[in-house]
Design an enzyme around this catalytic site. Structure first.
Site, mmCIF file in Angstrom:
data_model
loop_
_atom_site.group_PDB
_atom_site.id
_atom_site.type_symbol
_atom_site.label_atom_id
_atom_site.label_comp_id
_atom_site.label_asym_id
_atom_site.label_seq_id
_atom_site.Cartn_x
_atom_site.Cartn_y
_atom_site.Cartn_z
ATOM 1 N N GLU A 1 56.320 8.220 20.750
ATOM 2 C CA GLU A 1 56.849 7.022 21.393
ATOM 3 C C GLU A 1 55.961 6.608 22.561
ATOM 4 O OE1 GLU A 1 61.608 7.099 20.628
ATOM 5 O OE2 GLU A 1 60.892 8.449 22.167
ATOM 6 N N CYS B 1 53.146 3.364 29.206
ATOM 7 C CA CYS B 1 53.367 4.797 29.349
ATOM 8 C C CYS B 1 53.082 5.415 27.968
ATOM 9 C CB CYS B 1 54.815 4.992 29.782
ATOM 10 S SG CYS B 1 55.284 6.687 29.973
ATOM 11 N N CYS C 1 55.719 18.537 22.825
ATOM 12 C CA CYS C 1 55.082 19.210 23.972
ATOM 13 C C CYS C 1 55.369 20.699 23.875
ATOM 14 C CB CYS C 1 55.626 18.658 25.286
ATOM 15 S SG CYS C 1 54.825 19.414 26.722
ATOM 16 N N CYS D 1 59.792 22.399 29.473
ATOM 17 C CA CYS D 1 60.520 22.280 30.739
ATOM 18 C C CYS D 1 62.008 22.060 30.421
ATOM 19 C CB CYS D 1 59.994 21.106 31.559
ATOM 20 S SG CYS D 1 58.239 21.243 31.935
ATOM 21 N N CYS E 1 63.654 18.382 30.104
ATOM 22 C CA CYS E 1 62.913 17.322 29.408
ATOM 23 C C CYS E 1 63.225 17.309 27.913
ATOM 24 C CB CYS E 1 61.414 17.548 29.634
ATOM 25 S SG CYS E 1 60.361 16.414 28.700
ATOM 26 N N GLY F 1 54.183 14.842 25.823
ATOM 27 C CA GLY F 1 53.063 15.774 25.847
ATOM 28 C C GLY F 1 52.430 15.993 27.204
ATOM 29 N N GLU F 2 51.582 17.021 27.265
ATOM 30 C CA GLU F 2 50.886 17.377 28.503
ATOM 31 C C GLU F 2 49.415 16.958 28.358
ATOM 32 O OE1 GLU F 2 51.294 18.527 31.728
ATOM 33 O OE2 GLU F 2 49.123 18.246 31.610
ATOM 34 N N SER G 1 49.543 12.214 34.469
ATOM 35 C CA SER G 1 50.624 13.009 35.046
ATOM 36 C C SER G 1 50.563 14.389 34.414
ATOM 37 C CB SER G 1 51.969 12.351 34.733
ATOM 38 O OG SER G 1 53.029 13.185 35.156
ATOM 39 N N SER H 1 53.947 16.659 38.474
ATOM 40 C CA SER H 1 55.392 16.828 38.295
ATOM 41 C C SER H 1 55.781 18.135 38.963
ATOM 42 C CB SER H 1 55.735 16.872 36.806
ATOM 43 O OG SER H 1 55.275 15.698 36.179
ATOM 44 N N LEU H 2 56.335 18.069 40.161
ATOM 45 C CA LEU H 2 56.600 19.287 40.935
ATOM 46 C C LEU H 2 58.006 19.838 40.653
ATOM 47 C CD1 LEU H 2 55.502 21.261 43.119
ATOM 48 C CD2 LEU H 2 56.605 19.788 44.828
ATOM 49 N N HIS H 3 59.006 19.126 41.030
ATOM 50 C CA HIS H 3 60.430 19.399 40.743
ATOM 51 C C HIS H 3 61.015 20.647 41.403
ATOM 52 C CE1 HIS H 3 59.985 16.102 38.042
ATOM 53 N NE2 HIS H 3 59.284 16.767 37.164
ATOM 54 N N ASN I 1 67.349 11.965 34.731
ATOM 55 C CA ASN I 1 67.873 11.221 33.579
ATOM 56 C C ASN I 1 68.522 12.196 32.610
ATOM 57 O OD1 ASN I 1 66.792 8.583 34.301
ATOM 58 N ND2 ASN I 1 64.799 9.524 33.942
ATOM 59 N N CYS J 1 61.968 8.456 32.144
ATOM 60 C CA CYS J 1 61.198 9.699 32.239
ATOM 61 C C CYS J 1 61.933 10.849 31.568
ATOM 62 C CB CYS J 1 60.994 10.100 33.696
ATOM 63 S SG CYS J 1 60.009 8.971 34.620
HETATM 64 N N1 SAH Z 1 53.724 16.474 30.637
HETATM 65 C C1 SAH Z 1 53.372 15.639 31.724
HETATM 66 C C2 SAH Z 1 53.461 14.182 31.360
HETATM 67 C C3 SAH Z 1 54.856 13.707 30.990
HETATM 68 S S1 SAH Z 1 55.373 12.684 32.255
HETATM 69 C C4 SAH Z 1 54.227 15.954 32.924
HETATM 70 O O1 SAH Z 1 55.204 16.677 32.757
HETATM 71 O O2 SAH Z 1 53.885 15.513 34.009
HETATM 72 C C5 SAH Z 1 57.086 12.706 32.187
HETATM 73 C C6 SAH Z 1 57.641 12.763 33.598
HETATM 74 O O3 SAH Z 1 59.073 12.748 33.530
HETATM 75 C C7 SAH Z 1 57.263 14.043 34.302
HETATM 76 O O4 SAH Z 1 57.123 13.811 35.678
HETATM 77 C C8 SAH Z 1 58.478 14.894 34.032
HETATM 78 O O5 SAH Z 1 58.577 15.979 34.916
HETATM 79 C C9 SAH Z 1 59.576 13.891 34.196
HETATM 80 N N2 SAH Z 1 60.835 14.246 33.541
HETATM 81 C C10 SAH Z 1 61.006 15.022 32.450
HETATM 82 N N3 SAH Z 1 62.309 15.065 32.119
HETATM 83 C C11 SAH Z 1 62.958 14.310 33.021
HETATM 84 C C12 SAH Z 1 64.335 13.938 33.192
HETATM 85 N N4 SAH Z 1 65.264 14.370 32.328
HETATM 86 N N5 SAH Z 1 64.659 13.126 34.224
HETATM 87 C C13 SAH Z 1 63.699 12.672 35.068
HETATM 88 N N6 SAH Z 1 62.387 12.966 34.952
HETATM 89 C C14 SAH Z 1 62.028 13.780 33.935
HETATM 90 FE FE1 SF4 Z 2 56.082 18.691 28.488
HETATM 91 FE FE2 SF4 Z 2 55.955 17.181 30.707
HETATM 92 FE FE3 SF4 Z 2 58.246 17.365 29.273
HETATM 93 FE FE4 SF4 Z 2 57.393 19.468 30.664
HETATM 94 S S1 SF4 Z 2 58.050 17.466 31.510
HETATM 95 S S2 SF4 Z 2 58.170 19.519 28.561
HETATM 96 S S3 SF4 Z 2 55.202 19.289 30.451
HETATM 97 S S4 SF4 Z 2 56.333 16.461 28.608
#
Ligand code: SAH
Ligand code: SF4
Length: 341
Positions: free
Chosen positions: A91, A104, A111, A115, A118, A158-159, A190, A213-215, A289, A333
């Site tokens: 997508e 985007c 992936c 995480c 996600c 994906g990463e 990202s 993406s720190l979190h 989200n 996201c």
């Molecule tokens: N794999 C890379 C690129 C994907 S970007 C990465 O993780 O950075 C997708 C972004 O959405 C990342 O910042 C990820 O951490 C964030 N994300 C993933 N799941 C989410 C969710 N449920 N709510 C908000 N942000 C989320």
């Molecule tokens: Fe992959 Fe990024 Fe989702 Fe983590 S947040 S599972 S690295 S797409």
């Protein structure tokens, strides 16, 4: 077919045309047709001879992702589901804000990093995308919408730094003056924190932007939320970010999704400020989200979001509460799954 148009960099075109006894400038001409004018058939390229067009037709495939669904959100965000050559599905999302468009894009089908918050991660990993499949998403969205897209962010499925060769090759073509001519500052990768990839980005010849993406600001919590943190713990990650910052002079954007009572207490905001000290970060606070595979994870309340942001303000960390876009069509996201439903 011997070749595939989108898999070819400018240099590949030049080598091929030299072999065919064509003039060198023809390579740039063909690339401009495809990347700038969105001509996706050879016969449209009217300043090439009929003989050359026929030769191109016989030797070079025009493989583009096939759109199998387009959804439009209440806020104008569009989500596209693509079918790739081998049946894989990915997508992409097109965001519209004040006349500016941001694509985007996905870098992998699925992936491998899993995480916990996600949806992409919850659906497993199929394969890396080729450079042509990455570029194809962007060019198809420009073609379908009949307009130039101003920015590209690798924030789809994906990463990107686990598929560095193909992602960097696609970026070179987007940036090339003879191809799409998109400015470096309009391109963002990202990453979940692939430290060696960040080091490579510090040395990359095109000064694109970086988003982390720190979190979570400590290893204990971050490893629980993002298993990749066990491979590249925060100390190695911050060292790579420092190197990127020193070499490029670029500010780093940091993404932090607030999940109710998981990572959203003000103590974590103070810890984040300390962790990123000296990096001049710009933090995007994303309200989490919700995703179907993890109903137990909830978005933080307005009160908790406010308290977290207040702690960042107190620490003089620049930040912004990101407006949520496209969540009614699962385009926000972390919600991309590439599902066929
Ligand atoms: N794999 C890379 C690129 C994907 S970007 C990465 O993780 O950075 C997708 C972004 O959405 C990342 O910042 C990820 O951490 C964030 N994300 C993933 N799941 C989410 C969710 N449920 N709510 C908000 N942000 C989320
Ligand atoms: Fe992959 Fe990024 Fe989702 Fe983590 S947040 S599972 S690295 S797409």
């Amino acid at each position: 077919m011997t070749y595939d148009a989108l898999e070819m960099a400018l240099n590949d075109w030049q080598i091929l045309f030299a072999e065919w006894g064509e003039q060198k400038f023809r390579a740039a001409q063909v690339c401009q047709w495809i990347y700038a004018k969105k001509a996706f058939t050879w016969q449209e390229m009217t300043n090439l001879s009929k003989a050359l067009r026929d030769k191109l037709h016989d030797n070079i495939a025009m493989n583009f992702p096939i759109m199998i669904r387009q959804q439009v959100s209440r806020d104008g965000t569009r989500k596209y589901l693509w079918h790739l050559n081998d049946g894989a599905r990915v997508e992409s999302v097109l965001l519209n804000h004040g006349g500016h468009k941001t694509a985007c894009i996905s870098s992998q089908a699925g992936c491998p990093l899993g995480c916990v918050f996600c949806e992409t991660g919850a659906n497993g990993f199929k394969r890396d995308l080729t450079r042509g499949e990455i570029l194809g998403q962007f060019l198809m969205m420009e073609k379908i919408n009949g307009a130039d897209i101003n920015n590209i962010v690798f924030m789809g499925m994906g990463e990107p730094l686990l598929n560095e060769g193909n992602v960097f090759s696609a970026i070179r073509s987007l940036n090339d003056k003879n191809m799409r001519n998109l400015g470096a500052r309009h391109i963002t990768i990202s990453t979940s924190g692939i430290a060696p990839g960040i080091e490579d980005l510090a040395d990359f010849e095109i000064p694109i932007r970086l988003s982390l993406s720190l979190h979570a600001p400590n290893d204990e919590l971050r490893s629980k939320l993002m298993p990749v943190n066990r491979r590249y713990p925060l100390q190695s990650l911050v060292a790579a970010l420092k190197r990127y910052h020193d070499r490029t002079g670029e500010r780093i954007t940091v993404e932090y999704a607030l999940i109710d009572r998981v990572n959203d207490s003000p103590e974590y905001a103070y810890e984040t400020a300390a962790l990123l000290d000296g990096l001049e970060p710009y933090i995007n606070i994303i309200p989490f989200n919700p995703i179907p595979s993890k109903p137990e994870l909830k978005r933080s309340s307005q009160g908790r979001i406010k308290a977290f942001c207040a702690a960042l303000t107190e620490m003089k960390i620049e930040h912004e509460l990101r407006k949520e876009r496209g969540s009614d069509i699962m385009a926000a996201c972390g919600q991309l799954a590439g599902a066929s439903a």
